[in-house]
Design a protein around this motif. Structure first.
Motif, PDB file in Angstrom:
ATOM      1  N   TYR A 223     106.202  49.047  25.062  1.00  0.00           N
ATOM      2  CA  TYR A 223     106.369  49.995  26.156  1.00  0.00           C
ATOM      3  C   TYR A 223     105.005  50.382  26.740  1.00  0.00           C
ATOM      4  O   TYR A 223     104.812  50.381  27.962  1.00  0.00           O
ATOM      5  CB  TYR A 223     107.118  51.245  25.690  1.00  0.00           C
ATOM      6  CG  TYR A 223     107.246  52.292  26.775  1.00  0.00           C
ATOM      7  CD1 TYR A 223     108.235  52.180  27.745  1.00  0.00           C
ATOM      8  CD2 TYR A 223     106.367  53.361  26.847  1.00  0.00           C
ATOM      9  CE1 TYR A 223     108.341  53.130  28.764  1.00  0.00           C
ATOM     10  CE2 TYR A 223     106.460  54.306  27.856  1.00  0.00           C
ATOM     11  CZ  TYR A 223     107.454  54.186  28.810  1.00  0.00           C
ATOM     12  OH  TYR A 223     107.546  55.114  29.820  1.00  0.00           O
ATOM     13  N   PHE A 224     104.070  50.713  25.865  1.00  0.00           N
ATOM     14  CA  PHE A 224     102.751  51.117  26.336  1.00  0.00           C
ATOM     15  C   PHE A 224     102.060  49.973  27.077  1.00  0.00           C
ATOM     16  O   PHE A 224     101.459  50.190  28.134  1.00  0.00           O
ATOM     17  CB  PHE A 224     101.880  51.621  25.180  1.00  0.00           C
ATOM     18  CG  PHE A 224     102.410  52.862  24.518  1.00  0.00           C
ATOM     19  CD1 PHE A 224     102.953  53.902  25.257  1.00  0.00           C
ATOM     20  CD2 PHE A 224     102.361  53.004  23.139  1.00  0.00           C
ATOM     21  CE1 PHE A 224     103.436  55.061  24.653  1.00  0.00           C
ATOM     22  CE2 PHE A 224     102.838  54.149  22.521  1.00  0.00           C
ATOM     23  CZ  PHE A 224     103.378  55.170  23.277  1.00  0.00           C
ATOM     24  N   LEU A 225     102.157  48.760  26.549  1.00  0.00           N
ATOM     25  CA  LEU A 225     101.558  47.602  27.214  1.00  0.00           C
ATOM     26  C   LEU A 225     102.173  47.376  28.600  1.00  0.00           C
ATOM     27  O   LEU A 225     101.457  47.195  29.579  1.00  0.00           O
ATOM     28  CB  LEU A 225     101.734  46.331  26.374  1.00  0.00           C
ATOM     29  CG  LEU A 225     100.777  46.107  25.220  1.00  0.00           C
ATOM     30  CD1 LEU A 225     101.167  44.855  24.439  1.00  0.00           C
ATOM     31  CD2 LEU A 225      99.334  46.017  25.688  1.00  0.00           C
ATOM     32  N   SER A 226     103.494  47.403  28.664  1.00  0.00           N
ATOM     33  CA  SER A 226     104.172  47.086  29.929  1.00  0.00           C
ATOM     34  C   SER A 226     104.059  48.203  30.964  1.00  0.00           C
ATOM     35  O   SER A 226     104.274  47.968  32.147  1.00  0.00           O
ATOM     36  CB  SER A 226     105.640  46.726  29.684  1.00  0.00           C
ATOM     37  OG  SER A 226     106.344  47.835  29.191  1.00  0.00           O
ATOM     38  N   ASN A 227     103.716  49.421  30.540  1.00  0.00           N
ATOM     39  CA  ASN A 227     103.595  50.543  31.469  1.00  0.00           C
ATOM     40  C   ASN A 227     102.138  50.975  31.686  1.00  0.00           C
ATOM     41  O   ASN A 227     101.888  52.070  32.176  1.00  0.00           O
ATOM     42  CB  ASN A 227     104.441  51.727  30.980  1.00  0.00           C
ATOM     43  CG  ASN A 227     105.914  51.448  31.175  1.00  0.00           C
ATOM     44  OD1 ASN A 227     106.429  51.595  32.277  1.00  0.00           O
ATOM     45  ND2 ASN A 227     106.585  51.006  30.124  1.00  0.00           N
ATOM     46  N   ASP A 228     101.217  50.098  31.324  1.00  0.00           N
ATOM     47  CA  ASP A 228      99.789  50.350  31.521  1.00  0.00           C
ATOM     48  C   ASP A 228      99.330  51.690  30.950  1.00  0.00           C
ATOM     49  O   ASP A 228      98.541  52.415  31.555  1.00  0.00           O
ATOM     50  CB  ASP A 228      99.409  50.251  33.007  1.00  0.00           C
ATOM     51  CG  ASP A 228      99.570  48.837  33.537  1.00  0.00           C
ATOM     52  OD1 ASP A 228      99.234  47.905  32.793  1.00  0.00           O
ATOM     53  OD2 ASP A 228     100.037  48.685  34.677  1.00  0.00           O
ATOM     54  N   ILE A 229      99.870  52.026  29.792  1.00  0.00           N
ATOM     55  CA  ILE A 229      99.423  53.217  29.067  1.00  0.00           C
ATOM     56  C   ILE A 229      98.386  52.727  28.053  1.00  0.00           C
ATOM     57  O   ILE A 229      98.696  51.935  27.163  1.00  0.00           O
ATOM     58  CB  ILE A 229     100.600  53.942  28.375  1.00  0.00           C
ATOM     59  CG1 ILE A 229     101.583  54.454  29.430  1.00  0.00           C
ATOM     60  CG2 ILE A 229     100.086  55.078  27.497  1.00  0.00           C
ATOM     61  CD1 ILE A 229     102.856  55.044  28.890  1.00  0.00           C
ATOM     62  N   LYS A 230      97.164  53.156  28.259  1.00  0.00           N
ATOM     63  CA  LYS A 230      96.057  52.701  27.426  1.00  0.00           C
ATOM     64  C   LYS A 230      96.239  53.202  26.002  1.00  0.00           C
ATOM     65  O   LYS A 230      96.485  54.391  25.785  1.00  0.00           O
ATOM     66  CB  LYS A 230      94.740  53.200  28.016  1.00  0.00           C
ATOM     67  CG  LYS A 230      93.516  52.581  27.417  1.00  0.00           C
ATOM     68  CD  LYS A 230      92.286  52.978  28.218  1.00  0.00           C
ATOM     69  CE  LYS A 230      91.072  52.256  27.703  1.00  0.00           C
ATOM     70  NZ  LYS A 230      89.895  52.569  28.542  1.00  0.00           N
ATOM     71  N   MET A 231      96.125  52.288  25.045  1.00  0.00           N
ATOM     72  CA  MET A 231      96.290  52.634  23.634  1.00  0.00           C
ATOM     73  C   MET A 231      94.921  52.807  22.985  1.00  0.00           C
ATOM     74  O   MET A 231      94.060  51.937  23.093  1.00  0.00           O
ATOM     75  CB  MET A 231      97.091  51.552  22.911  1.00  0.00           C
ATOM     76  CG  MET A 231      98.539  51.489  23.355  1.00  0.00           C
ATOM     77  SD  MET A 231      99.487  50.199  22.510  1.00  0.00           S
ATOM     78  CE  MET A 231      98.949  48.744  23.404  1.00  0.00           C
ATOM     79  N   TYR A 232      94.760  53.945  22.318  1.00  0.00           N
ATOM     80  CA  TYR A 232      93.508  54.276  21.646  1.00  0.00           C
ATOM     81  C   TYR A 232      93.710  54.288  20.142  1.00  0.00           C
ATOM     82  O   TYR A 232      94.752  54.718  19.647  1.00  0.00           O
ATOM     83  CB  TYR A 232      93.018  55.668  22.063  1.00  0.00           C
ATOM     84  CG  TYR A 232      92.549  55.750  23.480  1.00  0.00           C
ATOM     85  CD1 TYR A 232      91.201  55.570  23.805  1.00  0.00           C
ATOM     86  CD2 TYR A 232      93.445  56.009  24.514  1.00  0.00           C
ATOM     87  CE1 TYR A 232      90.766  55.652  25.112  1.00  0.00           C
ATOM     88  CE2 TYR A 232      93.013  56.088  25.831  1.00  0.00           C
ATOM     89  CZ  TYR A 232      91.670  55.906  26.118  1.00  0.00           C
ATOM     90  OH  TYR A 232      91.254  55.982  27.419  1.00  0.00           O
TER      91      TYR A 232
END
Length: 160
Positions: A33-42
């Motif tokens: 979900y984070f990858l496909s919605n351009d939510i940067k993962m820290y």
């Protein structure tokens, strides 16, 4: 332009990197979900240190993560958070553990970094600390996501 981000704690990686873990599927779906919605993962350097107690840094998906070092502004905020946690510790009913200082450090990073709007963890003790901070008037600038809740329930219907 503000980039939305999520700080993934150590418990996320423990579940994500073990396909036999009961929360593996949730962790994988959040990751997608984070990858496909351009939510940067820290990932914090603190979580890397915790993970390396039982695992290897080479196991972490670092190419898709931004490494967040623990800096002076995080340390200052940690003092504020830890003061509340330690003075109200009895109110938390936490299991015996020495990880509370690391929870405070990770929360401070998520709070200080303005582009981090989510903190993802399966740690029920962390949820208690997050709720305590809110009760004590310290409103963290991020939303706590409980890994036990599937992403389709948290974010609504997802086509994963």
């Amino acid at each position: 332009m503000k980039v939305n981000g999520v700080l993934l704690d150590t418990s996320f990686f423990i579940r994500f990197l073990n396909d036999a873990d009961p929360l593996f599927r949730n962790a994988l779906e959040y990751y997608k979900y984070f990858l496909s919605n351009d939510i940067k993962m820290y990932i914090s350097t603190i979580s890397i240190a915790e993970y390396c107690v039982g695992g290897s840094i080479s196991e972490l998906p670092l190419r898709n993560l931004a490494i967040l070092p623990f800096n002076l502004n995080h340390a200052t905020k940690t003092g504020e958070i830890a003061k509340i946690v330690f003075t109200k510790k009895g109110k938390l009913k936490l299991a015996e553990r020495n990880i509370i200082p690391n929870d405070s450090k990770l929360f401070s990073q998520a709070d200080v970094e303005k582009n981090i709007i989510y903190y993802l963890s399966s740690d029920t003790e962390s949820i208690k600390i997050y709720n305590l901070l809110q009760e004590e008037g310290l409103k963290p600038s991020f939303n706590f996501i409980d890994l036990n809740i599937p992403p389709n329930e948290y974010f609504g219907y997802l086509d994963l």
